[in-house]
Design an enzyme around this catalytic site. Structure first.
Site, PDB file in Angstrom:
ATOM      1  CB  THR A  97       0.790   0.031   4.725  1.00  9.55           C
ATOM      2  OG1 THR A  97       1.299  -1.375   4.241  1.00  9.55           O
ATOM      3  CG2 THR A  97       2.130   0.310   5.667  1.00  9.55           C
TER       4      THR A  97
ATOM      5  N   GLY B 211      -5.321  -5.453   6.544  1.00 10.13           N
ATOM      6  CA  GLY B 211      -6.351  -4.445   6.656  1.00 10.13           C
ATOM      7  C   GLY B 211      -7.340  -4.968   7.819  1.00 10.13           C
TER       8      GLY B 211
ATOM      9  CB  THR C 217      -0.993  -0.093   1.366  1.00  7.01           C
ATOM     10  OG1 THR C 217      -1.805  -1.083   1.084  1.00  7.01           O
ATOM     11  CG2 THR C 217      -1.625   1.303   1.458  1.00  7.01           C
TER      12      THR C 217
ATOM     13  NE  ARG D 293      -8.988  -7.523   2.247  1.00 11.94           N
ATOM     14  CZ  ARG D 293      -7.883  -6.697   2.798  1.00 11.94           C
ATOM     15  NH1 ARG D 293      -7.499  -5.729   1.616  1.00 11.94           N
ATOM     16  NH2 ARG D 293      -7.303  -6.501   3.575  1.00 11.94           N
TER      17      ARG D 293
HETATM   18  N1  ASP Z   1      -3.905  -2.388   4.098  1.00  9.69           N
HETATM   19  C1  ASP Z   1      -3.923  -2.873   2.992  1.00  9.69           C
HETATM   20  C2  ASP Z   1      -5.078  -3.886   2.826  1.00  9.69           C
HETATM   21  O1  ASP Z   1      -5.542  -4.646   3.993  1.00  9.69           O
HETATM   22  C3  ASP Z   1      -2.848  -3.807   2.367  1.00  9.69           C
HETATM   23  C4  ASP Z   1      -1.502  -3.252   2.271  1.00  9.69           C
HETATM   24  O2  ASP Z   1      -0.941  -2.331   3.248  1.00  9.69           O
HETATM   25  O3  ASP Z   1      -0.710  -3.712   1.609  1.00  9.69           O
HETATM   26  O4  ASP Z   1      -5.812  -3.722   2.090  1.00  9.69           O
END
Ligand code: ASP
Length: 303
Positions: free
Chosen positions: A223, A226, A172, A200
């Protein structure tokens, strides 16, 4: 604190490009590409702030740059859903008045953060998802993405199962900023966790989970896994600790990752009302960058 030029006349900005494995486990080429991408995005946000622009414009510019880069799991670098599709999530929040906008499961553009900004500016809603988000982006005249815009779709046989990169667990991207007027903003953009189910939605577009900004207390972009961030309302929890428990954002974040989130859950960047930056993670690596008016200029692949 909105409107008047702050007595401290300071601006600052932090970005992230996801958390996960340590950079020593990646090839030199990937490390360089990521470092360059961070520097370009940080410069994009810095230029806005140094010219007297708003925190909101700065976070949008930095995140759009990371979306365009292709080396992060957002925008052009999106990872795919289990069945091989691109579904992107993004949100932006203005610390000056709680204005915010987000999109989830959007697939028609590689710049969801710009659509999120339009949701905030042009609609009475906070979050548009799936076909509704796609239709809104089309109506707004965003150039429609073609498969070759997304790295994971280039040369891919649609009948094969989606290949998932495990190199960067969480890729992210996000940005928090304070402008010269003392306004804060936060923005986050992602393709979500690798191999997610279609439909999702992660924490990034959920205000209070992966993204939050309030001028008097701070701004946060997260990040990581999630679902864990949503369960604990992590971004708002950190702000609430500043507001109600008189903590610093840095110590609230440190405790969150040490005590309350599972091991290797991810990381956050945060900026407080005075522009103080913190980068916190409980994964071996986290791509980040920070700059401010006093000349600070740093990027790193771990802290
Ligand atoms: N936080 C993001 C999610 O769960 C994933 C990520 O941080 O790469 O969608």
């Amino acid at each position: 604190m909105s409107g008047e030029v702050s007595a401290e006349l300071t601006w600052s900005i932090a970005i992230h490009g996801g958390a996960g494995s340590g950079p020593e486990t990646w090839g030199a080429e990937k490390r360089d590409a990521r470092s360059r991408g961070l520097a370009v995005a940080l410069a994009a946000g810095r230029d806005v702030l140094a010219a007297g622009g708003t925190a909101l414009d700065a976070v949008e510019a930095a995140v759009a740059s990371l979306e365009d880069n292709g080396n992060f799991h957002a925008g052009r670098g999106a990872t795919l859903t289990r069945d091989g599709h691109v579904e992107l999530d993004a949100a932006i929040m203005d610390g000056a008045g709680a204005g915010c906008g987000g999109v989830a499961c959007i697939g028609v553009t590689a710049n969801p953060i710009r659509v999120a900004r339009r949701v905030m500016n042009l609609t009475s809603h906070v979050l548009l998802v799936g076909p509704g988000a796609d239709a809104f982006a089309k109506d707004q005249g965003f150039p429609l993405a073609v498969p070759s815009d997304f790295r994971s779709l280039v040369g891919r046989d649609a009948k094969q199962p989606a290949e998932q990169s495990s190199e960067f667990k969480f890729g992210t991207v996000g940005c928090v900023a304070r402008d010269l007027r003392g306004n804060l903003a936060a923005a986050t953009s992602t393709s979500g966790t690798s191999g997610k189910m279609s439909g999702r939605v992660g924490d990034s577009p959920i205000i209070g989970a992966g993204t939050f900004a309030a001028n008097d207390y701070g701004a946060v972009s997260a990040t990581g896994l999630g679902e864990e961030f949503i369960r604990r309302c992590v971004a708002y929890d950190l702000i609430a600790q500043v507001r109600y428990a008189n903590r610093t954002l840095a110590s609230a974040a440190e405790e969150m990752f040490r005590e309350r989130l599972p091991e290797s859950a991810g990381g956050v960047i945060a900026i407080d009302a005075r522009g103080e930056i913190s980068v916190t993670h409980n994964t071996p690596g986290m791509s980040w960058g920070a700059a401010d008016r006093s000349g600070r200029w740093e990027t790193g692949l771990t802290t």
